[in-house]
Design a protein around this motif. Sequence first.
Motif, mmCIF file in Angstrom:
data_model
loop_
_atom_site.group_PDB
_atom_site.id
_atom_site.type_symbol
_atom_site.label_atom_id
_atom_site.label_comp_id
_atom_site.label_asym_id
_atom_site.label_seq_id
_atom_site.Cartn_x
_atom_site.Cartn_y
_atom_site.Cartn_z
ATOM 1 N N ASN A 1 0.806 -1.216 0.000
ATOM 2 C CA ASN A 1 0.000 0.000 0.000
ATOM 3 C C ASN A 1 0.842 1.270 0.000
ATOM 4 O O ASN A 1 0.340 2.351 0.297
ATOM 5 C CB ASN A 1 -0.936 0.011 1.215
ATOM 6 C CG ASN A 1 -1.886 -1.160 1.207
ATOM 7 O OD1 ASN A 1 -2.315 -1.611 0.138
ATOM 8 N ND2 ASN A 1 -2.201 -1.687 2.389
ATOM 9 N N CYS A 2 2.155 1.110 -0.296
ATOM 10 C CA CYS A 2 3.082 2.246 -0.391
ATOM 11 C C CYS A 2 3.265 2.947 0.956
ATOM 12 O O CYS A 2 3.364 4.187 1.006
ATOM 13 C CB CYS A 2 2.625 3.235 -1.458
ATOM 14 S SG CYS A 2 2.499 2.535 -3.111
ATOM 15 N N CYS B 1 0.351 6.928 3.225
ATOM 16 C CA CYS B 1 0.774 6.505 1.887
ATOM 17 C C CYS B 1 1.855 7.450 1.362
ATOM 18 O O CYS B 1 1.693 8.673 1.369
ATOM 19 C CB CYS B 1 -0.433 6.489 0.945
ATOM 20 S SG CYS B 1 -0.052 5.855 -0.696
ATOM 21 N N HIS C 1 3.276 7.390 -1.827
ATOM 22 C CA HIS C 1 3.004 7.748 -3.220
ATOM 23 C C HIS C 1 1.596 7.275 -3.569
ATOM 24 O O HIS C 1 1.057 6.361 -2.940
ATOM 25 C CB HIS C 1 4.009 7.094 -4.181
ATOM 26 C CG HIS C 1 5.399 7.633 -4.066
ATOM 27 N ND1 HIS C 1 5.888 8.617 -4.887
ATOM 28 C CD2 HIS C 1 6.414 7.313 -3.215
ATOM 29 C CE1 HIS C 1 7.161 8.874 -4.564
ATOM 30 N NE2 HIS C 1 7.494 8.094 -3.552
ATOM 31 N N GLN C 2 1.039 7.889 -4.579
ATOM 32 C CA GLN C 2 -0.295 7.505 -5.033
ATOM 33 C C GLN C 2 -0.252 6.361 -6.036
ATOM 34 O O GLN C 2 -1.287 5.927 -6.529
ATOM 35 C CB GLN C 2 -0.999 8.716 -5.662
ATOM 36 C CG GLN C 2 -1.218 9.861 -4.686
ATOM 37 C CD GLN C 2 -2.028 9.433 -3.463
ATOM 38 O OE1 GLN C 2 -3.034 8.737 -3.593
ATOM 39 N NE2 GLN C 2 -1.575 9.849 -2.274
ATOM 40 N N CYS C 3 0.955 5.910 -6.387
ATOM 41 C CA CYS C 3 1.098 4.781 -7.306
ATOM 42 C C CYS C 3 2.213 3.878 -6.782
ATOM 43 O O CYS C 3 2.835 4.164 -5.757
ATOM 44 C CB CYS C 3 1.404 5.268 -8.732
ATOM 45 S SG CYS C 3 2.811 6.381 -8.836
ATOM 46 N N ASP C 4 2.454 2.787 -7.460
ATOM 47 C CA ASP C 4 3.393 1.776 -6.978
ATOM 48 C C ASP C 4 4.805 2.337 -6.830
ATOM 49 O O ASP C 4 5.291 3.093 -7.685
ATOM 50 C CB ASP C 4 3.426 0.582 -7.937
ATOM 51 C CG ASP C 4 2.131 -0.199 -7.910
ATOM 52 O OD1 ASP C 4 1.350 -0.011 -6.954
ATOM 53 O OD2 ASP C 4 1.881 -0.980 -8.846
ATOM 54 N N THR D 1 8.594 1.678 -7.088
ATOM 55 C CA THR D 1 9.434 0.742 -7.842
ATOM 56 C C THR D 1 10.879 0.751 -7.383
ATOM 57 O O THR D 1 11.616 -0.199 -7.654
ATOM 58 C CB THR D 1 9.377 1.070 -9.341
ATOM 59 O OG1 THR D 1 9.749 2.446 -9.533
ATOM 60 C CG2 THR D 1 7.974 0.860 -9.889
ATOM 61 N N ALA E 1 8.664 6.238 -7.575
ATOM 62 C CA ALA E 1 7.403 5.607 -7.977
ATOM 63 C C ALA E 1 7.373 5.379 -9.476
ATOM 64 O O ALA E 1 8.208 5.891 -10.239
ATOM 65 C CB ALA E 1 6.218 6.465 -7.544
ATOM 66 N N ILE E 2 6.380 4.624 -9.888
ATOM 67 C CA ILE E 2 6.255 4.253 -11.291
ATOM 68 C C ILE E 2 5.959 5.461 -12.174
ATOM 69 O O ILE E 2 6.209 5.448 -13.381
ATOM 70 C CB ILE E 2 5.169 3.167 -11.455
ATOM 71 C CG1 ILE E 2 5.294 2.468 -12.818
ATOM 72 C CG2 ILE E 2 3.776 3.748 -11.248
ATOM 73 C CD1 ILE E 2 4.397 1.257 -12.951
ATOM 74 N N ASP E 3 5.429 6.551 -11.568
ATOM 75 C CA ASP E 3 5.152 7.762 -12.340
ATOM 76 C C ASP E 3 6.380 8.652 -12.486
ATOM 77 O O ASP E 3 6.301 9.751 -13.032
ATOM 78 C CB ASP E 3 4.014 8.560 -11.686
ATOM 79 C CG ASP E 3 4.351 8.997 -10.264
ATOM 80 O OD1 ASP E 3 5.431 8.610 -9.757
ATOM 81 O OD2 ASP E 3 3.528 9.711 -9.658
#
Length: 1003
Positions: free
Chosen positions: A479-480, A508, A510-513, A515, A530-532
């Motif tokens: 869940n980051c 949290c 980041h709002q995305c995964d 990496t 993060a992935i973004d």
Amino acid sequence: MIEKMKFSVMDQVPPVEAMVHTGSHHMLIAYCGDTRLWLFEDHQQAFIFLGTVPCRFSVSCLCYDSEAEILLSGTLGAVVTWLILPNSRSLQMAQTVLLSDHEFVQGFSLNGPQGSLLALCEDKVRVFTHQGQGQLKERKKFTPTANGSFITCCFTCVSQGYFYAGNKDGEIHAWSLDQGNFLHSFQAHSSSVICVYSRPETYTLLTAGREGVVKEWNLAFGNLLRQLNIDEDLQQLQFIDDTTFFCQTTQTFSLHHLPYFYSLFNVCGSAPEQVQRVCCGHNWTRILCATKDGLLRFLSPVTGDLLVITWPLLVMDRAVAWAYDTDKEELFVATGGSEVLVFDASRSPCTAKYLVCTSVNYGDRVRCLAYGQSHLGMGLAGLMFCGHDSGIVRILSHYSCARTEKTVHSGAVLALSTLEGHQEISLLCSYGMDDIIYLTEAVLQKNKVILQPVNKILCACPLTHVILLPGSVGAITENCCWRLWHYQDFPKSSEAKQGSVGDKGTKCLHQCDITSFDVCSSLKLFVTGAIDGSVRIWDFHGRLLTELDSALHFGPLCFANNRGDLLLTFNQSLYLVSCLKLLPPAQLIHLAILSNVDDIQEVPKPFLPSFFFSFENIFVPRFVYLGQGLKKLQGLEVLVNKRVIAFDNTVPHVVEEERHMSAVIQMGPKSHFLEDKDVTFDPKQNRPRHIVPAQLQLAGWDGLNPYHILCRFFGKGQQWPFAPDGYIPNSVIRARLWPEGTPIFLRYDLYRDTDWDMTKLVRHQTLSPMPLPEENISMRREREKSKKRKRNFCDVLVSLKNQNWTERKFDEGIINSLIETILSLTIYCSVDQYKTYISVLAQIFATYQVSPRYYSEASCRLMEDTVHPNPCIRELAWEGLERLGVLSHLFAIPLAMGLVDSDERVRAKALYLLIRVTGIQTKTMLVSLLKKQDTLEEMQREFIGDTSLDQLLGIKAKDIQCLLTQVEQQLNENLTLSYRDQQPTFYLDIAMDGKPEALLKRT
């Protein structure tokens, strides 16, 4: 504050075409199209008119060099220099430099190398140096390969050694600064380029076009990174310093700032997929970087220099995990199964040392690796751990006392982590599919290492990253969120079953995964990517300290050192962000108190490719772990080697080697030795078939048979040592047992009559009762007889060639024997002998009706020789195919291979035959034939003797497609080779005694 002042000029001045300010002389000089130079005082003297100076020619541009204190003017075919007289009220012409090509001079630039002057002369740039007293001397010129439009701007980048120029067509050209040779060009803008500027600190190039767009380009790969739209009518753009430039349009003036917080660390040549810091000793670390092209490299954390790099074996495409044994300098790579490939990292490029099959259960994949430095005793300076799908954690070691295993998890082991640096205890942190973190200690008990459980943590949700820290364990959840467990908070073994611990985490991140993740334990910081592409730095309490605000998409990252300097990846390169720009004042104060010692600066290892990298197949010992600390040498493993490393300056690139068609298409599997018999011309004897020399031909090689053969030969069944580099046991034996993996230039040397045949020695040792001394004498006598017979037979052929064959009648048996004998002798012979053999074959085929079988065998023999290592043999082979009457229009397929031959004479012969036999004269015609859907079917219908053409060539549909790609990429329209598209080739120089001297890269 800008103050606007107006001055009225009393004299009538024609329209100004060019004007320049003379700096300390406080004078404006203008050209108004009337073959005169107009002189004015500058604004400090209210633009008072001083007079005119005749110049007797039209002026295209003006420039003032404040260093040399001379005025420069350009005109058609010349550059003119002027001296400003001491009273600063007049000019004196100093020199007229005539241009050899009588070009029009459209502009000047003063940023030439070492203070030189650059003159923009139509589509080229000329470099002049100052000789004093207004005198110039031309040193070199930069010229594009093809005629282009006028050069509009240029830039010299001394640190990179490049010279750039833009032209009116929107193109950017690049040259080598030292050599002056043209490198490449690309289309950057839709209209005229008005500015080009290189940024070495980011390894990028900035360009601006009159259409109003500023673009930033990646210098490593030429791709566009980002662009800024300013105005459609951009007139001028000029850099004030490295980060500031101004823009002028018809109606506006603007100032722009290019903030950058990073500096170039290393250009990888391929996109990094993972970076991590590896501790090698006290104040000694390396950066391990894995790239998309399958390379692993060590970089210096101080300079970013390439220290060591692995060789691009095909097996590296399957790499899933890696770890470095700093004590033995071995790099362990998990290859997606139960096997771990070990590289010798003491050299560059790293050689494949040996292969470890970690389990008898081949389906039990190795998922992760970790290395921990410790002091257990008995010479165990460190331990290499591997985690498996079965939940087993195993120790890989050269010592039987350390080879142990333990089932730790009820599911696959997903992550392993050890403490950085030398530790008193060997502690391992593991996380598995069962969502449990285990702490396990490796201890030495009764001369045996065992894995002893310490503690465990039951996780409330799955984790994506886990790291073992001094006194704690950190993790990033699915869940980051960030979680940190301290050792004192761990439950005792009896309490661990009662419930989970440390469920409380941060918000949290980041709002995305997430990496990428790394920790700087000295500052108690961690970084997430993060992935973004976003990057954020946090303290151990989960408080956000820094966030990088950038339009760039960042990839994998890690801390470069214990000061908190950060390594980022983008643009297929690594960039360093200093902690001074990255961290808040509180952390910087804490850093100053710590007084951390800098890492040592390591000297890069020289890039010296091993001789064995020239083999198509590389053989390494294969060991199997049997359990109970037992390890067995199972045989030899073949690693496919079809790639090389080519350097662009200091940037490594993986290049796929191009194989000839005959080398790629394998023969049917055989596992026996073929006898290399001496052939004599005697029709009464049983006629031997045309065979290859004694060698072991194995397409699907299992590594077991040759290993047993070697075991019988070395020490008569006793164990024999491996070479230090892991290869068996030396190049001479290896080359004879596996000629398919031997370089053709070495293979040709080894099979000369003066050399001994290893395969015969192996056969005699295992099959012949003859003692070894008698055997050697017998072999020497046989070789001497063979040499004498071959010399006599060649003399007979020369005599026959000079006679009239129509007057001699031989029966079919004699002709067939003669053809077979000649074909056998053409395998290893001199060029003159080969020429004689081909001439005799041509006369036989012209005089007698040759049976289809021998027609096919002769054609096949000559086709094999079209890829012979000796270019003279290759040329004669093509000539022989023509003289035997074999060639037809479908031979355009193999002839196309001859068009890309490395030798110019062979290419010329292939082109001559292609035009003469097939009528194909252009690349378009050849491509059309290769693209025809029924070309392969026609080859299947056409027979050479009793063999279809496709079988004779060993060609399939995919081979025609590969050949089509090669033709489209490497040939010009007139079917000549395009050197621009050639890939760099590696050569091996062989000394007179047949031993390799050096492995050199030639381009």
